[in-house]
Design a protein around this motif. Structure first.
Motif, mmCIF file in Angstrom:
data_model
loop_
_atom_site.group_PDB
_atom_site.id
_atom_site.type_symbol
_atom_site.label_atom_id
_atom_site.label_comp_id
_atom_site.label_asym_id
_atom_site.label_seq_id
_atom_site.Cartn_x
_atom_site.Cartn_y
_atom_site.Cartn_z
ATOM 1 N N ASP A 1 0.824 -1.225 0.000
ATOM 2 C CA ASP A 1 0.000 0.000 0.000
ATOM 3 C C ASP A 1 0.852 1.265 0.000
ATOM 4 O O ASP A 1 0.319 2.360 -0.079
ATOM 5 C CB ASP A 1 -1.014 -0.001 1.153
ATOM 6 N N ASP A 2 2.175 1.115 0.090
ATOM 7 C CA ASP A 2 3.043 2.297 0.079
ATOM 8 C C ASP A 2 3.354 2.764 -1.341
ATOM 9 O O ASP A 2 3.959 3.826 -1.519
ATOM 10 C CB ASP A 2 4.364 1.992 0.811
ATOM 11 N N ASN B 1 5.339 -3.157 4.635
ATOM 12 C CA ASN B 1 4.885 -1.822 5.011
ATOM 13 C C ASN B 1 5.932 -1.134 5.884
ATOM 14 O O ASN B 1 6.597 -1.758 6.708
ATOM 15 C CB ASN B 1 3.556 -1.909 5.764
ATOM 16 N N SER C 1 -1.534 4.222 2.103
ATOM 17 C CA SER C 1 -1.484 3.852 3.517
ATOM 18 C C SER C 1 -2.713 4.375 4.254
ATOM 19 O O SER C 1 -3.171 5.495 4.000
ATOM 20 C CB SER C 1 -0.211 4.415 4.158
ATOM 21 N N ASN D 1 0.836 6.191 -2.786
ATOM 22 C CA ASN D 1 0.701 5.695 -1.418
ATOM 23 C C ASN D 1 -0.779 5.618 -0.996
ATOM 24 O O ASN D 1 -1.491 6.620 -1.037
ATOM 25 C CB ASN D 1 1.476 6.643 -0.492
ATOM 26 N N THR E 1 -2.242 -2.417 3.537
ATOM 27 C CA THR E 1 -1.374 -3.612 3.451
ATOM 28 C C THR E 1 -2.169 -4.856 3.841
ATOM 29 O O THR E 1 -2.160 -5.863 3.127
ATOM 30 C CB THR E 1 -0.165 -3.452 4.400
HETATM 31 MN MN MN Z 1 1.627 1.789 4.121
#
Ligand code: MN
Length: 252
Positions: free
Chosen positions: A9-10, A96, A40, A38, A110
């Motif tokens: 997810d980054d 992550n 996050s 990103n 993530t």
């Molecule tokens: Mn992240």
């Protein structure tokens, strides 16, 4: 040879994704499909109100990857719907940059990617580094990801299950071992920050210090804080079974 789908997810340019992909190549064929920015703390999403674009890109080591303007969970969903034609044996999401402990799993993109894997009928593994300041020990987390992925490929996971792995940010030699844990309780220290825009209207940030947690033995929070890799098995069945009978009694 197993086929491993790697996402995060980054974003596709994140160093943790590269470290994860490079580590997992020791176990089989790796396909990288990650968001182009990103996501996050974006939780579990499914993009249905706009089209999703997919591009071929190269990671920093020159290896091929797919990227999209969709969410981490969209990457897994698109792969499951046929965008990645080769059968997938396991989905690994990460590494992550920050930990995903306790209630964090409900916010985490993530973990959401690993949940989407479970929904798609694949074993899912989320890997996060309990990172501090400065240089991050990606190699430690990549090593843990390889160990856990190898075990999942060997033993499988029950339908609807995923593993949430958190790795202390220390060298591999400093890791004290593995602990199988339950989710702990995060303590968020969010504060409302009010600012004023150039036209005089207020706007807000959710700000504050990083979360802490309640140190309780057997939890993910306790394990990583004592230098252990934490493996928390999660399940997509969120039913609170202990309340089923109570609520039936309310209705009686
Ligand atoms: Mn992240």
């Amino acid at each position: 040879m197993p086929h491993i789908l790697v996402t995060n997810d980054d974003g596709v340019e994140a160093p943790g994704l590269l470290a994860l992909a490079q580590g997992l190549r020791s176990l089989g064929q790796v396909t990288v499909f990650a968001p182009n920015h990103n996501w996050s703390v974006a939780g579990h999403s499914k993009t249905m109100h706009k089209p999703l674009r997919v591009w071929s890109v190269a990671l920093e080591d020159g290896s091929p990857a797919l990227t999209t303007d969709g969410a981490p969970s969209d990457c897994v969903a698109l792969a499951a719907l046929g965008l990645v034609p080769q059968p997938i044996d396991v989905v690994v999401s990460g590494i992550n940059t920050t930990p995903n402990l306790g209630f964090d799993v409900t916010y985490s993109g993530t973990v959401a990617a690993a949940m989407e894997a479970a929904i798609s009928g694949w074993p899912g593994i989320a890997v996060s580094l309990d990172s501090g300041e400065g240089e991050r020990n990606w190699a430690t987390a990549a090593g843990a990801a390889v160990t856990v992925t190898r075990l999942v490929l060997e033993h499988g996971l029950n339908a609807g299950s995923l593993l949430n792995v958190n790795v202390p940010d220390v060298t591999s030699e400093q890791v004290r071992g593995y602990r199988v844990t339950r989710l702990g309780q995060r303590v968020y220290r969010d504060v409302l920050i009010e600012r004023t825009d150039p036209r005089g209207a207020p706007y807000y940030w959710i700000g504050g210090e990083p979360p802490t947690g309640i140190q309780e033995e057997g939890t993910d929070l306790d394990a990583v804080s004592h230098g252990y890799v934490s493996i928390t098995p999660l399940h997509m069945d969120m039913t609170q079974h202990r309340l089923l009978d109570s609520i039936r009694r309310w209705l009686a």
